[in-house]
Motif scaffolding. Structure first.
Motif, mmCIF file in Angstrom:
data_model
loop_
_atom_site.group_PDB
_atom_site.id
_atom_site.type_symbol
_atom_site.label_atom_id
_atom_site.label_comp_id
_atom_site.label_asym_id
_atom_site.label_seq_id
_atom_site.Cartn_x
_atom_site.Cartn_y
_atom_site.Cartn_z
ATOM 1 N N HIS A 110 0.834 -1.206 0.000
ATOM 2 C CA HIS A 110 0.000 0.000 0.000
ATOM 3 C C HIS A 110 0.871 1.259 0.000
ATOM 4 C CE1 HIS A 110 -4.201 -1.153 0.183
ATOM 5 N NE2 HIS A 110 -3.970 -2.049 1.128
ATOM 6 N N LEU A 111 1.917 1.274 0.819
ATOM 7 C CA LEU A 111 2.791 2.449 0.886
ATOM 8 C C LEU A 111 3.516 2.671 -0.441
ATOM 9 C CD1 LEU A 111 4.328 2.017 4.453
ATOM 10 C CD2 LEU A 111 2.640 3.711 3.737
ATOM 11 N N LEU A 112 3.947 1.588 -1.057
ATOM 12 C CA LEU A 112 4.644 1.719 -2.335
ATOM 13 C C LEU A 112 3.695 2.144 -3.457
ATOM 14 C CD1 LEU A 112 6.925 -1.408 -1.944
ATOM 15 C CD2 LEU A 112 7.725 0.955 -2.110
ATOM 16 N N MET A 113 2.436 1.769 -3.339
ATOM 17 C CA MET A 113 1.460 2.195 -4.343
ATOM 18 C C MET A 113 1.277 3.710 -4.348
ATOM 19 S SD MET A 113 0.008 -0.417 -6.098
ATOM 20 C CE MET A 113 -1.768 -0.329 -6.343
ATOM 21 N N VAL A 114 1.505 4.338 -3.204
ATOM 22 C CA VAL A 114 1.429 5.797 -3.165
ATOM 23 C C VAL A 114 2.421 6.397 -4.154
ATOM 24 C CG1 VAL A 114 1.766 7.832 -1.706
ATOM 25 C CG2 VAL A 114 0.666 5.791 -0.763
ATOM 26 N N SER A 115 3.592 5.776 -4.242
ATOM 27 C CA SER A 115 4.640 6.276 -5.128
ATOM 28 C C SER A 115 4.498 5.766 -6.556
ATOM 29 C CB SER A 115 6.016 5.875 -4.590
ATOM 30 O OG SER A 115 6.240 6.390 -3.300
ATOM 31 N N PHE A 116 3.984 4.558 -6.724
ATOM 32 C CA PHE A 116 4.079 3.909 -8.032
ATOM 33 C C PHE A 116 2.741 3.586 -8.689
ATOM 34 C CE2 PHE A 116 8.056 2.977 -5.760
ATOM 35 C CZ PHE A 116 8.939 3.585 -6.639
ATOM 36 N N TYR A 117 1.650 3.964 -8.073
ATOM 37 C CA TYR A 117 0.359 3.931 -8.771
ATOM 38 C C TYR A 117 -0.174 5.357 -8.788
ATOM 39 C CZ TYR A 117 -4.415 2.774 -10.145
ATOM 40 O OH TYR A 117 -5.613 2.719 -10.817
ATOM 41 N N ARG A 118 0.024 6.032 -9.908
ATOM 42 C CA ARG A 118 -0.349 7.437 -10.045
ATOM 43 C C ARG A 118 -1.300 7.574 -11.241
ATOM 44 N NH1 ARG A 118 5.639 10.133 -10.109
ATOM 45 N NH2 ARG A 118 6.682 8.632 -8.729
ATOM 46 N N PRO A 119 -2.509 7.107 -11.092
ATOM 47 C CA PRO A 119 -3.421 7.046 -12.237
ATOM 48 C C PRO A 119 -3.916 8.417 -12.673
ATOM 49 C CG PRO A 119 -4.568 6.465 -10.226
ATOM 50 C CD PRO A 119 -3.123 6.609 -9.849
ATOM 51 N N ASN A 120 -4.225 8.511 -13.942
ATOM 52 C CA ASN A 120 -4.940 9.674 -14.463
ATOM 53 C C ASN A 120 -6.068 9.159 -15.346
ATOM 54 O OD1 ASN A 120 -3.807 9.150 -17.109
ATOM 55 N ND2 ASN A 120 -1.930 10.182 -16.426
#
Length: 424
Positions: A110-120
């Motif tokens: 979850h913490l890594l998704m903050v950095s590496f899931y940046r959807p638009n």
């Protein structure tokens, strides 16, 4: 090598095994006053005997130094987690600066998704495998919902072909290319928990990056099990638990990898906490976050020292032996286990189907056609600790540190007895 289904042959293999002495480094549960045949290192590894020493050191420092243990213990607590970075880097194929130890696996994802899931609006989709481990499914579903997307649209599962038990690499790569510029993230299990398949992480990472997506890996069943080269493969991030093949104890701390190109950056999206700040300014209590230059920047709080002490004990064993030596034995003992299963299959009116492809680590997942839960129960009562998955699959994972070739032979005999008993 031509294998034989005999006790003498198995004992000969053990006599030739360079790792056989390490069996004595682990505590074994007992059933019927005998050490068990332990096939569930893919779920919880056995306890290394040297673990007690590492935990006792922390307890002694706490008792005698109290708060001063943070700075004056033989292994000062404020940097204790750093002691794991170099060893873990060797295990996962990364630099020590790309490694941190913190939290647990799903928390770290979850913490890594903050950095590496940046959807638009255009690039928001995630590729994962069909029937990923439930924690990953729940994590991904909650992440896309948090960002305002419909999980049925945003999450794309790569399926196996009809009638097949394993994924084909070309199907995964084709799906990545098909989704193309709508793809925000590829997040897969490097080794599948159910069938034991090792995915082609290098090829998948390369193709995922080529379409502009981030690529991350859940390595829960891969770390300490298969050869990893996370840095060379150019993966963006990875996370893993430590209690399976790494033998660090139940529910213990997770490790993370963050590629060095994202380190020492203040502008990367990230949830931040005190322990991620630079060490030389941390105790100045400054209002602005100043990220440490390593993957430790993703840490939030000071690490749980009593929890990670067993991890350090286990890593000492990995450092002594090295992954190449472990994998050499792993391949041989898994091949011998497969041979034993085939031999027993010939001797009884039953049918085993190994659903694990040749791209494998320690684990063989076996369909017991014509057999039921009663066979699993028989194995457990007779000292074979294995794992049952519906509808009739057992997972067998002979970890090379502590499983012997004699174990494989004895398992075959107990398996045969259980099948014949059920048939009568």
């Amino acid at each position: 090598m031509i294998f034989q289904n005999s006790l003498e042959f198995a004992q000969q293999l053990d006599a030739e095994d360079k790792l056989s002495k390490y069996r004595q480094e682990f505590h074994f549960p007992q059933v019927n006053k005998k050490d068990v045949i332990y096939f569930t290192g893919n779920s919880l590894g056995l306890q290394p005997k040297r673990t007690q020493k590492f935990v006792d050191e922390v307890m002694k420092d706490w008792r005698e130094l109290a708060v001063e243990g943070h700075f004056y213990a033989e292994k000062p607590w404020w940097e204790y987690h750093e002691l794991l970075a170099e060893g873990l880097g060797k295990v996962v194929g990364a630099g020590a600066h790309e490694i941190s130890v913190m939290n647990t696996l799903t928390v770290n994802l979850h913490l890594l998704m903050v950095s590496f899931y940046r959807p638009n609006k255009k690039r928001y989709k995630i590729i994962c495998e069909e029937k990923a481990f439930p924690s990953d499914q729940y994590m991904l579903q909650s992440q896309v919902k948090f960002h305002g997307f419909d999980s049925s649209d945003a999450i794309i599962e790569v399926k196996k072909r009809e009638g097949e038990h394993a994924w084909r690499t070309e199907d995964i790569l084709d799906k990545i290319n098909e989704v193309g510029d709508e793809l925000a993230l590829v997040l897969l299990g490097g080794v599948n928990y159910y069938n034991g398949q090792v995915l082609d992480m290098e090829a998948i990472t390369r193709v995922g990056k080529s379409v502009g997506a981030f690529v991350g890996w859940d390595l829960a069943h891969a770390v300490g099990n298969v050869k990893l080269k996370l840095h060379d493969w150019n993966a963006d991030f990875a996370a893993w638990c430590s209690y399976k093949y790494m033998n660090s104890g139940p529910g213990n701390a997770s490790g993370i990898f963050v590629n060095e190109r994202y380190l020492d950056k203040k502008d990367i999206p990230r949830f931040e906490g005190w322990w991620g700040t630079k060490k030389d300014t941390r105790f100045l209590m400054q209002p602005e976050f100043d990220p440490i230059e390593t993957a430790d920047a993703w840490q939030l709080s000071n690490p749980p020292i009593l929890s990670i002490a067993p991890y350090l004990a286990s890593l000492e064993l990995f450092d002594e032996v090295g992954m190449d030596t472990l994998i050499d034995k792993q391949r041989k003992i898994v091949a011998y286990l497969e041979f034993i299963l085939a031999e027993i299959d010939k001797e009884v009116e039953s049918s085993f189907e190994i659903i694990t492809p040749m791209e494998r680590g320690c684990q063989l997942s076996v369909f017991l056609h014509g057999e039921g839960r009663s066979l699993f129960d028989y194995l457990m009562k007779n000292g074979v600790i294995t794992d049952w998955r519906e509808p009739n699959v057992i997972r067998l994972a002979p970890a090379p540190f502590y499983c012997s070739f004699e174990d494989m032979y004895n398992f075959g005999q107990i398996l045969k007895e259980g099948i014949l008993l059920n048939q009568n």
